[in-house]
Enzyme design. Structure first.
Site, PDB file in Angstrom:
ATOM      1  N   LYS A  80       0.858  -1.190   0.000  1.00 14.39           N
ATOM      2  CA  LYS A  80       0.000   0.000   0.000  1.00 14.39           C
ATOM      3  C   LYS A  80       0.892   1.237   0.000  1.00 14.39           C
ATOM      4  CE  LYS A  80      -3.962   1.798   2.672  1.00 14.39           C
ATOM      5  NZ  LYS A  80      -4.828   1.530   3.855  1.00 14.39           N
ATOM      6  N   SER A 155      -9.675   1.248   2.655  1.00 11.51           N
ATOM      7  CA  SER A 155      -8.836   2.055   1.802  1.00 11.51           C
ATOM      8  C   SER A 155      -7.705   1.267   1.117  1.00 11.51           C
ATOM      9  CB  SER A 155      -8.219   3.193   2.613  1.00 11.51           C
ATOM     10  OG  SER A 155      -7.342   2.685   3.597  1.00 11.51           O
ATOM     11  N   SER A 179      -9.612  -0.988   7.020  1.00  5.99           N
ATOM     12  CA  SER A 179      -9.068  -0.840   5.659  1.00  5.99           C
ATOM     13  C   SER A 179      -8.287  -2.015   5.110  1.00  5.99           C
ATOM     14  CB  SER A 179      -8.202   0.417   5.579  1.00  5.99           C
ATOM     15  OG  SER A 179      -9.039   1.519   5.379  1.00  5.99           O
TER      16      SER A 179
HETATM   17  N1  GLN Z   1     -13.005   3.628   6.114  1.00  6.71           N
HETATM   18  C1  GLN Z   1     -12.503   4.072   7.384  1.00  6.71           C
HETATM   19  C2  GLN Z   1     -12.155   5.530   7.281  1.00  6.71           C
HETATM   20  O1  GLN Z   1     -12.408   6.103   6.302  1.00  6.71           O
HETATM   21  C3  GLN Z   1     -11.306   3.253   7.778  1.00  6.71           C
HETATM   22  C4  GLN Z   1     -10.095   3.597   7.016  1.00  6.71           C
HETATM   23  C5  GLN Z   1      -8.886   2.804   7.419  1.00  6.71           C
HETATM   24  O2  GLN Z   1      -8.972   1.781   8.080  1.00  6.71           O
HETATM   25  N2  GLN Z   1      -7.745   3.305   7.033  1.00  6.71           N
HETATM   26  O3  GLN Z   1     -11.631   6.112   8.165  1.00  6.71           O
END
Ligand code: GLN
Length: 488
Positions: A80, A155, A179
């Site tokens: 990532k 994400s 994510s």
């Molecule tokens: N979707 C969640 C957010 O937008 C979690 C994102 C993540 O785990 N990085 O914060």
């Protein structure tokens, strides 16, 4: 070059260690697959072909000299793009970091390389990991490899798509509120969020520091176990890293669930789509017929998880993202004076969701509101931790859905932040508690898209969690009629 189904990481490493395959071949095959399909999928922001070939050659030299390149010998991995890689771009999918090349590798990257893995590139994400669909990327969305009209989740959508598309057997993501697990579920892959502190965050670009953990995305549970053993363990460069040896998980995989107590968590089933809830029920039945005692458990405080998260995570993000000021990293938009340069850079460099989080977080931390918002959210977090402890007095693990729905169409939730935030309602509780959780693919929804079943465990009980996950995976293979354990 063969186009057969890609091998698992465990199979690849075994072949390279035995001298049956070369790392150079494996990397070339991976790059060829990326070349054929990634124009459409867009899992990668940067493919490091030359560096990957050079690293593969080193692995092959080692193997030829009779030295063991390690448990991930020659395995192509995707990272990532919020993990620092020396000399390779690291953008967090944000224009504000465009052109920045870190001077060092994240600890997880160092450990992967030391285990023989070969980094093939950096994957797309929602900008600074804020989102659930990878549509918030500053460089265009990633598409679901099975149905390009849909999102891969987020994400870490780029890493999940790279694994699901068969480019690489291993991706790394970061999981602040889901994510790793949510895109893993939507893409039909395995995703793990370890216990807070098990994996070093040195070199992970910080989003919300009390929640962030790095975890593997793989095609099978056994690969996730090996990767976690490689990347886990104490790191003096991360002050939140736990003391003690790396987790030992692989030996637990075959233990079965006889006598284990499994709680089907009502809050992780109610409110999910009927096809998702049906898969969770089937996974629970499979655990029962494998010898576990299964009962329904309620952790009502989970219902406040989303609200607490959307105060704590933006608050921490607003502080962590203050460093992007135009002076130190990436983009700079010049202006009359320094304050003007800061404002112009941040206005041009951050996307809408990141700006929304910074504003929410700044508000939640402001002097007059700190206790009413941030302080209260932290107290809710404590209540949730206590509630988990009560549940774990009765059961050894909890199971539920990973995400409330299967992969949704691109564009579906972009104009409705609340609908997007709801995608993580099942994953956020583990982050708030600091507990480990894993998502295992379990069949499909009515639309033919993958469903993930989540197994949650108390802090530092990764071994038990993987033990249960392996049984869920076996049941999923039996259900679909594919050879049992055919991947490992
Ligand atoms: N979707 C969640 C957010 O937008 C979690 C994102 C993540 O785990 N990085 O914060």
């Amino acid at each position: 070059m063969s186009d057969a189904a890609p091998l698992s990481a465990v199979q690849m490493a075994a072949a390279v260690r035995a001298g049956e395959r070369t790392a150079a071949d494996l990397v070339d095959e991976s790059l060829a697959r990326i070349g054929r399909r990634d124009g459409e999928v867009h899992a990668f922001l940067h493919v490091a072909a030359d560096e990957a070939r050079a690293a593969a050659a080193e692995v092959d030299v080692m193997a030829a000299a009779g030295r063991d390149p390690g448990p991930l010998a020659g395995v192509p991995v995707a990272l990532k793009d919020n993990l620092c890689t020396r000399g390779l771009p690291t953008t967090c999918a944000s224009k504000i970091l465009q052109g920045w090349r870190p001077p060092y590798d994240a600890t997880v990257v160092e450990r992967l390389r030391a285990a023989g893995a070969v980094v093939v590139g950096k994957t797309n994400l929602d900008e600074f990991a804020m989102g659930s669909s990878t549509e918030n990327s500053g460089f265009g969305p990633t598409r679901h490899p099975r149905d390009p009209s849909r999102v891969p989740g987020g994400s870490s959508g780029g890493s999940a798509a790279a694994v699901a598309a068969g480019y690489v057997p291993v991706g790394l993501g970061s999981d602040t509120g889901g994510s790793v697990r949510q895109p893993a579920a939507l893409c039909g892959t395995v995703g793990v969020k370890p216990t807070y502190g098990v994996v070093s965050r040195y070199g992970l670009v910080a989003f919300a520091s009390s929640l962030d953990q790095i975890g593997p995305i793989t095609t099978c549970v056994a690969d996730a176990a090996v990767v976690l053993e490689v990347i886990g363990g104490h790191d003096p460069r991360d002050s939140t890293s736990l003391a003690g040896p790396p987790p030992r998980i692989t030996e637990a995989l075959g233990r079965g669930v006889d006598g284990l107590r499994v709680g089907v968590c009502r809050e992780l089933v109610d409110g999910t789509a009927p096809d998702v809830a049906a898969r969770v029920a089937e996974a629970a039945e499979a655990l029962a017929s494998s010898g576990a005692s299964v009962e329904e458990v309620s952790v009502p405080e989970m219902r406040y998880g989303l609200s607490a998260y959307y105060l704590i995570a933006p608050a921490e993000a607003s502080s962590n993202l203050a460093r992007y000021d135009g002076a130190r990293y990436g983009l700079r938009v010049d202006a009359e004076d320094v304050a003007g340069m800061n404002t112009a850079t941040r206005t041009a460099g951050f996307g809408a969701e990141v700006k929304r989080r910074i504003m929410l977080g700044t508000y939640a931390l402001s002097a007059g509101y700190y206790d009413a918002y941030y302080g209260k959210a932290q107290r809710v977090r404590t209540l949730l931790i206590d509630a988990f402890a009560r549940a774990y007095a009765r059961v050894d693990v909890l199971v539920g859905a990973t995400a409330p729905t299967t992969a949704f169409p691109l564009g579906d939730r972009v104009d409705d932040p609340m609908a997007m935030y709801m995608s993580d309602v099942c994953t956020i509780p583990s982050n708030l508690a600091g507990h480990p959780a894993i998502s295992v693919p379990f069949g499909e929804g009515d639309d033919g898209m993958p469903v993930g079943v989540q197994v949650l465990a108390p802090a530092l009980h990764e071994e038990r969690m993987f033990q249960v996950a392996a049984v869920v995976e076996r049941a999923a293979h039996q259900r679909s009629g594919s050879p049992q354990g055919g991947r490992s």
